[in-house]
Design a protein around this motif. Structure first.
Motif, PDB file in Angstrom:
ATOM      1  N   GLN A  57       5.296  80.316  17.858  1.00 13.50           N
ATOM      2  CA  GLN A  57       4.796  79.093  17.240  1.00 13.50           C
ATOM      3  C   GLN A  57       3.279  79.185  17.053  1.00 13.50           C
ATOM      4  O   GLN A  57       2.612  80.009  17.670  1.00 13.50           O
ATOM      5  CB  GLN A  57       5.134  77.872  18.097  1.00 13.50           C
ATOM      6  N   ASN A  58       2.752  78.310  16.194  1.00 13.62           N
ATOM      7  CA  ASN A  58       1.302  78.125  16.016  1.00 13.62           C
ATOM      8  C   ASN A  58       0.589  79.373  15.506  1.00 13.62           C
ATOM      9  O   ASN A  58      -0.532  79.674  15.927  1.00 13.62           O
ATOM     10  CB  ASN A  58       0.642  77.672  17.333  1.00 13.62           C
ATOM     11  N   VAL A  88       7.506  75.928  11.177  1.00 16.68           N
ATOM     12  CA  VAL A  88       6.910  75.456  12.433  1.00 16.68           C
ATOM     13  C   VAL A  88       7.168  76.448  13.563  1.00 16.68           C
ATOM     14  O   VAL A  88       6.669  76.278  14.676  1.00 16.68           O
ATOM     15  CB  VAL A  88       7.435  74.058  12.842  1.00 16.68           C
ATOM     16  N   ALA A  89       7.951  77.499  13.291  1.00 18.10           N
ATOM     17  CA  ALA A  89       8.252  78.535  14.278  1.00 18.10           C
ATOM     18  C   ALA A  89       8.737  79.763  13.528  1.00 18.10           C
ATOM     19  O   ALA A  89       9.053  79.694  12.336  1.00 18.10           O
ATOM     20  CB  ALA A  89       9.308  78.057  15.274  1.00 18.10           C
ATOM     21  N   GLU A 119       0.912  73.974  13.161  1.00 17.78           N
ATOM     22  CA  GLU A 119       0.814  73.772  14.604  1.00 17.78           C
ATOM     23  C   GLU A 119       1.946  72.872  15.062  1.00 17.78           C
ATOM     24  O   GLU A 119       2.221  71.837  14.469  1.00 17.78           O
ATOM     25  CB  GLU A 119      -0.527  73.143  14.966  1.00 17.78           C
ATOM     26  N   LYS A 120       2.621  73.293  16.128  1.00  8.73           N
ATOM     27  CA  LYS A 120       3.736  72.513  16.679  1.00  8.73           C
ATOM     28  C   LYS A 120       3.177  71.543  17.704  1.00  8.73           C
ATOM     29  O   LYS A 120       2.695  71.921  18.758  1.00  8.73           O
ATOM     30  CB  LYS A 120       4.753  73.459  17.348  1.00  8.73           C
ATOM     31  N   ARG A 121       3.235  70.253  17.384  1.00  7.67           N
ATOM     32  CA  ARG A 121       2.606  69.255  18.241  1.00  7.67           C
ATOM     33  C   ARG A 121       3.595  68.367  18.980  1.00  7.67           C
ATOM     34  O   ARG A 121       3.200  67.538  19.785  1.00  7.67           O
ATOM     35  CB  ARG A 121       1.672  68.370  17.400  1.00  7.67           C
ATOM     36  N   GLU A 123       7.967  68.072  20.516  1.00  6.86           N
ATOM     37  CA  GLU A 123       9.226  68.760  20.770  1.00  6.86           C
ATOM     38  C   GLU A 123      10.251  68.372  19.711  1.00  6.86           C
ATOM     39  O   GLU A 123      10.152  67.332  19.056  1.00  6.86           O
ATOM     40  CB  GLU A 123       9.745  68.410  22.165  1.00  6.86           C
TER      41      GLU A 123
END
Length: 286
Positions: A57-58, A88-89, A119-121, A123
């Protein structure tokens, strides 16, 4: 995993990644910061042993990891692999490294593309997104990846006219961007999209395109409609993509063995490459 910097040329850093018996080069796609993400501060994260294998991720710094075959078996063909993950991933093992090793064993140079993602912010899976907007960085990285592989063609034993792109899900959108770009000379020599393609607005379909391979499952609850829409658009534009429609397999099967007909997608892809002459040895540039 151990990393060692080998050197830099034109601002592109090459590293050797040692992981077990084989070694693969990691190459930064862009000299310096990738255009458009100069202000990104996200921290890349890797998660092992998830339900879909290793996930990243990110991603802010896009790279290519090169899996080069034994020179005695090398065909001169190279395939850039773009994993999926909804931007996102990245399902980097199931739809990346595992595919690369399979091709490497058969004499095909494989390059796993770690492209930029949001960016995964939070869940869970995010809600509906503008896929053209969130995917623009990854699509730019896909186009750049083709240029980088051709630039390193002699070094990696690849013929510049035998460079293909293989994308899964959102990675299929990345592959589609390389295929449909306006600069025909920069397009790959063949493209494959596995349960993926343009998930936003349908791009213009050029009248002349390299060979296209597509595969998906009829019970794909995530991407069936846009994949079929892209297939139909290609057909309407006069193209004849190779299409394998499996009765079962769902979405995101990658290299997972489920006991469904989709388990054989990579054999079908290799057979298609074989009929196109991409599995026979070529004389790479020296």
């Amino acid at each position: 995993m151990r990393r060692a910097v080998l050197g830099a040329a034109g601002g592109i850093v090459l590293m050797l990644v040692v992981a077990g018996p084989a070694a693969a080069q990691v190459v930064n796609l862009w000299p310096g910061v990738a255009p458009g993400s100069e202000g990104w501060t996200q921290e890349e994260k890797t998660y092992e042993n998830t339900p879909v294998g290793t996930v990243i991720q990110n991603v802010a710094t896009p790279t290519l990891t090169a899996y080069l075959p034994d020179p005695a078996r090398a065909t001169g063909t190279g395939v850039i692999i773009a994993p999926g993950g909804y931007f996102v991933a990245l399902a980097i093992s199931l739809e990346g490294d595992d595919v690369a090793r399979w091709l490497q064993e058969r004499g095909i140079a494989a390059f796993v593309l770690k492209y930029r993602i949001l960016e995964k912010r939070q869940e869970g899976v995010p809600g509906p997104m503008n896929m053209d907007s969130v995917g623009r960085y990854g699509m730019a990285d896909g186009i750049q990846a083709v240029k980088v592989v051709r630039r390193h063609a002699a070094e990696w034993g690849v013929s510049p006219d035998r460079v293909g792109v293989l994308g899964f899900s959102a990675g299929g959108m990345v592959a589609g961007a390389t295929l449909l770009q306006a600069d025909s000379a920069a397009r790959p020599n063949f493209a494959a999209m596995i349960y993926g393609g343009p998930f936003g607005a349908m791009p213009d379909i050029p009248p002349a395109l390299p060979p296209i391979f597509m595969a998906w499952a009829q019970d794909d609850a995530v991407a069936l409609a846009p994949v079929v829409r892209f297939y139909d658009a290609l057909r309407s534009a006069g193209h004849r993509p190779e299409a394998h429609i499996f009765s079962a397999g769902g979405h995101g099967f990658g290299m997972r063995r489920q006991g469904t007909s989709s388990d054989r997608w990579i054999d079908a892809f290799y057979g298609w490459m074989e009929t196109g002459g991409f599995t026979r040895a070529a004389n790479p540039p020296r």
